[in-house]
Motif scaffolding. Sequence first.
Motif, PDB file in Angstrom:
ATOM      1  N   ALA A   1       0.856  -1.194   0.000  1.00  0.00           N
ATOM      2  CA  ALA A   1       0.000   0.000   0.000  1.00  0.00           C
ATOM      3  C   ALA A   1       0.887   1.237   0.000  1.00  0.00           C
ATOM      4  N   ILE A   2       0.387   2.301  -0.622  1.00  0.00           N
ATOM      5  CA  ILE A   2       1.139   3.548  -0.734  1.00  0.00           C
ATOM      6  C   ILE A   2       0.278   4.694  -0.209  1.00  0.00           C
ATOM      7  N   TYR A   3       0.899   5.566   0.597  1.00  0.00           N
ATOM      8  CA  TYR A   3       0.192   6.690   1.198  1.00  0.00           C
ATOM      9  C   TYR A   3       0.966   7.983   0.940  1.00  0.00           C
TER      10      TYR A   3
ATOM     11  N   PHE B   1       9.370   2.066   2.740  1.00  0.00           N
ATOM     12  CA  PHE B   1      10.202   2.938   1.908  1.00  0.00           C
ATOM     13  C   PHE B   1       9.503   4.290   1.823  1.00  0.00           C
ATOM     14  N   SER B   2      10.201   5.357   2.139  1.00  0.00           N
ATOM     15  CA  SER B   2       9.595   6.693   2.092  1.00  0.00           C
ATOM     16  C   SER B   2      10.523   7.658   1.371  1.00  0.00           C
ATOM     17  N   TYR B   3       9.913   8.612   0.662  1.00  0.00           N
ATOM     18  CA  TYR B   3      10.706   9.713   0.109  1.00  0.00           C
ATOM     19  C   TYR B   3       9.925  11.010   0.262  1.00  0.00           C
TER      20      TYR B   3
ATOM     21  N   CYS C   1       4.841   7.253   1.410  1.00  0.00           N
ATOM     22  CA  CYS C   1       5.178   6.096   2.233  1.00  0.00           C
ATOM     23  C   CYS C   1       4.703   4.826   1.527  1.00  0.00           C
ATOM     24  N   ILE C   2       5.640   3.928   1.267  1.00  0.00           N
ATOM     25  CA  ILE C   2       5.332   2.654   0.610  1.00  0.00           C
ATOM     26  C   ILE C   2       5.565   1.533   1.615  1.00  0.00           C
TER      27      ILE C   2
ATOM     28  N   ASN D   1       5.272   4.343  -7.283  1.00  0.00           N
ATOM     29  CA  ASN D   1       4.141   5.188  -6.897  1.00  0.00           C
ATOM     30  C   ASN D   1       3.294   5.552  -8.114  1.00  0.00           C
ATOM     31  N   PHE D   2       3.953   5.864  -9.215  1.00  0.00           N
ATOM     32  CA  PHE D   2       3.236   6.207 -10.449  1.00  0.00           C
ATOM     33  C   PHE D   2       2.395   5.021 -10.927  1.00  0.00           C
TER      34      PHE D   2
END
Length: 301
Positions: free
Chosen positions: A26-28, A50-52, A97-98, A150-151
Amino acid sequence: MQIIDIPISKDLQETTIHGDYAFPLAIYEDHLHSNLIGYVDLHWHDELQFSYVTKGAVEFVVNQKNYCISENQGIFINSGCLHMAKAIVDPDSTYICINVNAKLLSSFQGSIIDTAYVTPFIESECLPVILFEGTVPWQKDILSGLHRINFLYEKGEFAYELNILLEFTQVWLNIVTNMKDILQGTNKPSETNQNRLKTFLSFIQRNYRNKISLEDIASSANVSRGECCRLFRNTIQISPIEYLISYRINKSLYLLENSSMTVSQISDYVGFGSVSYFIERFRKQIGAPPKEFQRNLRNFK
């Protein structure tokens, strides 16, 4: 998707289900100012994170160490690590945030991928965090991969899961290739302090409605008051009592939004012995008195 309030169990484990069994990812997009308490509180989860950072700068606290991540930089947080995130200067700091379960990478339990390239890394005490800076080629490649993931996730087009798996495999290959020597390190950090901190926080969460002293918090992990204060200040930069007050205020936010209790009743319920002190501390932490906060919530709805 934005989560404004992370559900956390009494042992500080996040209870959010990230993705599902068929595709555990999930991605936020986390706008820190939109979080109910203005930051992401201490918690842990089994998933790899994993976050950027896409705007401003974010301070991540992981296993009692602080990492300042600026825009276009990122961080990896390993499974089971106690962590939190808060904005630096700009309250509207934002990051992607992944969260992904390692089984997505493992092929199947017992495979060579699992036993040689996944499990040793996620179980290593030497690898709680990896920082990704745009100046290091392999880290830059990982950041680009996270952007592509994310894309793909946002577009959700046919076979996006396969494409995400391919991207994540390349991200993980970069990590394994460049961090393999870490697994051979001999100076493994002790888990004692992290376990003590978890005990302190769990004790506060179970007993916040009662009268709690610094001695009570320290005794929950059988340490001195001085050691208790040192662990809190080294981890979240506030004293144990300040954390207790902040936790009580955070609990009052839910009641102000979802109950018909009066301010006086809420003050008593969350453990404040004085309504005036509750209002004073609420205003200091939230920026408005409880009644005004409640009116703003209702007007927003």
